[in-house]
Design an enzyme around this catalytic site. Structure first.
Site, PDB file in Angstrom:
ATOM      1  N   ASP A 147       0.816  -1.213   0.000  1.00  8.62           N
ATOM      2  CA  ASP A 147       0.000   0.000   0.000  1.00  8.62           C
ATOM      3  C   ASP A 147       0.849   1.263   0.000  1.00  8.62           C
ATOM      4  OD1 ASP A 147      -2.404  -1.340  -0.019  1.00  8.62           O
ATOM      5  OD2 ASP A 147      -2.642  -1.307   2.158  1.00  8.62           O
ATOM      6  N   GLU A 164       7.247   0.689   7.031  1.00 10.83           N
ATOM      7  CA  GLU A 164       6.981   2.113   7.241  1.00 10.83           C
ATOM      8  C   GLU A 164       7.568   2.972   6.133  1.00 10.83           C
ATOM      9  OE1 GLU A 164       4.916   3.394   9.471  1.00 10.83           O
ATOM     10  OE2 GLU A 164       4.510   1.309   9.959  1.00 10.83           O
ATOM     11  N   GLU A 180      13.199   3.090   4.671  1.00 15.18           N
ATOM     12  CA  GLU A 180      12.329   2.961   5.841  1.00 15.18           C
ATOM     13  C   GLU A 180      11.571   4.263   6.115  1.00 15.18           C
ATOM     14  OE1 GLU A 180      14.432   0.324   8.982  1.00 15.18           O
ATOM     15  OE2 GLU A 180      16.033   1.442   7.986  1.00 15.18           O
ATOM     16  N   ARG A 182      10.175   8.233   3.990  1.00 12.62           N
ATOM     17  CA  ARG A 182       9.336   8.694   2.888  1.00 12.62           C
ATOM     18  C   ARG A 182      10.181   9.296   1.766  1.00 12.62           C
ATOM     19  NH1 ARG A 182       7.056   9.913   7.583  1.00 12.62           N
ATOM     20  NH2 ARG A 182       7.832  12.048   7.611  1.00 12.62           N
ATOM     21  N   SER A 200      12.131  11.797   6.162  1.00 17.91           N
ATOM     22  CA  SER A 200      11.396  12.366   5.038  1.00 17.91           C
ATOM     23  C   SER A 200      12.324  13.213   4.183  1.00 17.91           C
ATOM     24  CB  SER A 200      10.240  13.235   5.547  1.00 17.91           C
ATOM     25  OG  SER A 200       9.512  13.784   4.475  1.00 17.91           O
ATOM     26  N   ALA A 223      16.969   8.079  11.497  1.00 13.39           N
ATOM     27  CA  ALA A 223      15.572   7.902  11.877  1.00 13.39           C
ATOM     28  C   ALA A 223      14.946   9.232  12.273  1.00 13.39           C
ATOM     29  CB  ALA A 223      15.473   6.907  13.031  1.00 13.39           C
ATOM     30  N   GLU A 238      21.988  13.206  11.212  1.00 12.23           N
ATOM     31  CA  GLU A 238      21.719  12.475  12.446  1.00 12.23           C
ATOM     32  C   GLU A 238      20.226  12.324  12.699  1.00 12.23           C
ATOM     33  OE1 GLU A 238      23.033  14.164  16.100  1.00 12.23           O
ATOM     34  OE2 GLU A 238      21.586  15.790  16.044  1.00 12.23           O
ATOM     35  N   ALA A 239      19.876  11.323  13.482  1.00 15.94           N
ATOM     36  CA  ALA A 239      18.477  11.038  13.806  1.00 15.94           C
ATOM     37  C   ALA A 239      17.799  12.260  14.403  1.00 15.94           C
ATOM     38  CB  ALA A 239      18.398   9.869  14.783  1.00 15.94           C
TER      39      ALA A 239
END
Length: 300
Positions: A147, A164, A180, A182, A200, A223, A238-239
């Site tokens: 999806d 995700e 993982e 967008r 993103s 992340a 960095e995250a």
């Protein structure tokens, strides 16, 4: 821009009430067939057609729009190489159901008709774009949740899209990647890069802009991080850090510059100083994060 004229044979669903095309499918096999329960009950009909598409000019029909999305997902053209002007204007809003695609106002009618089949109708989405895997399944990829990959996504062999992860049309991977987060329209991700969970990348539809951002090879977008600029090769964000074009960053020599002036440059680490809160950029390379785990992410 790719100026090649492409000829394709396809199968299209047509709404019988309005006689308008709902979608178009381009099978690899000339003898392929396609049908659904919506055809059985007369809400749509299926017919063969042929089309010649000039990829350098504006989209002129539903069939033309689907042809270009198909060419992207089948890897015959790369993102940002064909004209997609007129795409949204020519794509109808469709109810994508377990009994086939139909016009949204027909959902209740179809549900009643399917009672004879003991079929519980499922609505996957009501949207202009279908799932890529309902039309094209590229070789050598893994997709955790179909999806979340739209028709028109470009996924190179060796790419993994986790549950995700999300890949929009006219976007995708140019090599073996882990996605993982967008990946939005116009964005490409280079070989060996990892788009971390919840991250993103700002695309061409963000704010109506035309600028295309990309991630180079061997880079890591951490992340929940984000970028409104391009990353070069072997870069790290960095995250949790979102770097926009207007973000002011401190360079290793102590001077301050806008992140847009570092867009696309190689071997940079963007991080927020945990004591001062200042966004800093430091030299780095892929060895800092180790690269994609080849065993964990193999698609053989």
């Amino acid at each position: 821009m790719n100026n090649e004229n492409v000829k394709l044979k396809g199968l299209r669903y047509i709404d019988t009430g309005s006689n308008t095309t709902i979608d178009a499918y381009f099978p690899e096999d000339d003898d392929a067939k396609r049908s659904c329960l919506a055809v059985k009950y007369g809400l749509v009909r299926s017919e063969a057609f042929e089309i010649e598409v000039d990829l350098s000019v504006e989209i002129s029909s539903v069939e033309d729009a689907y042809a270009r999305l198909y060419l992207l997902s089948s890897r015959r053209v790369k993102p940002n190489t064909v004209c997609l002007d007129g795409l949204f204007e020519n794509l109808p809003i469709v109810a994508w159901t377990s009994a086939g695609p139909i016009m949204p106002y027909l959902v209740a009618n179809l549900r009643t008709l399917l009672a004879e089949e003991h079929h519980h109708l499922t609505i996957f989405s009501v949207d202009k774009f279908p799932r890529m895997t309902d039309y094209v399944v590229p070789t050598g990829v893994r997709i955790g949740d179909a999806d979340r990959v739209r028709l028109g996504a470009f996924l190179s062999e060796g790419t993994t899209v986790m549950h995700e992860g999300f890949v929009n049309f006219n976007a995708g991977s140019l090599g073996k990647c882990m996605i993982e987060g967008r990946v939005t329209p116009g964005v490409t991700v280079g070989n060996g890069s990892d788009i971390g969970a919840g991250s993103s990348i700002m695309g061409t539809l963000s704010g109506g802009g035309k600028r295309t951002n990309s991630v180079g090879e061997g880079s890591l977008l951490g992340a929940n991080a984000g970028i409104g600029i391009s990353l070069g090769n072997e870069c790290i964000v960095e995250a949790g850090l979102y770097v926009t074009a207007g973000t002011k960053v401190r360079l290793p020599d102590g001077t301050v510059d806008y992140a847009r002036n570092l867009s696309g440059k190689d071997h940079l680490l963007f991080r927020r100083n945990s004591q001062t809160g200042v966004v800093e950029v430091l030299p780095t390379n892929k060895s800092t994060w180790g690269g994609i785990n080849a065993t964990l992410h193999t698609n053989d």
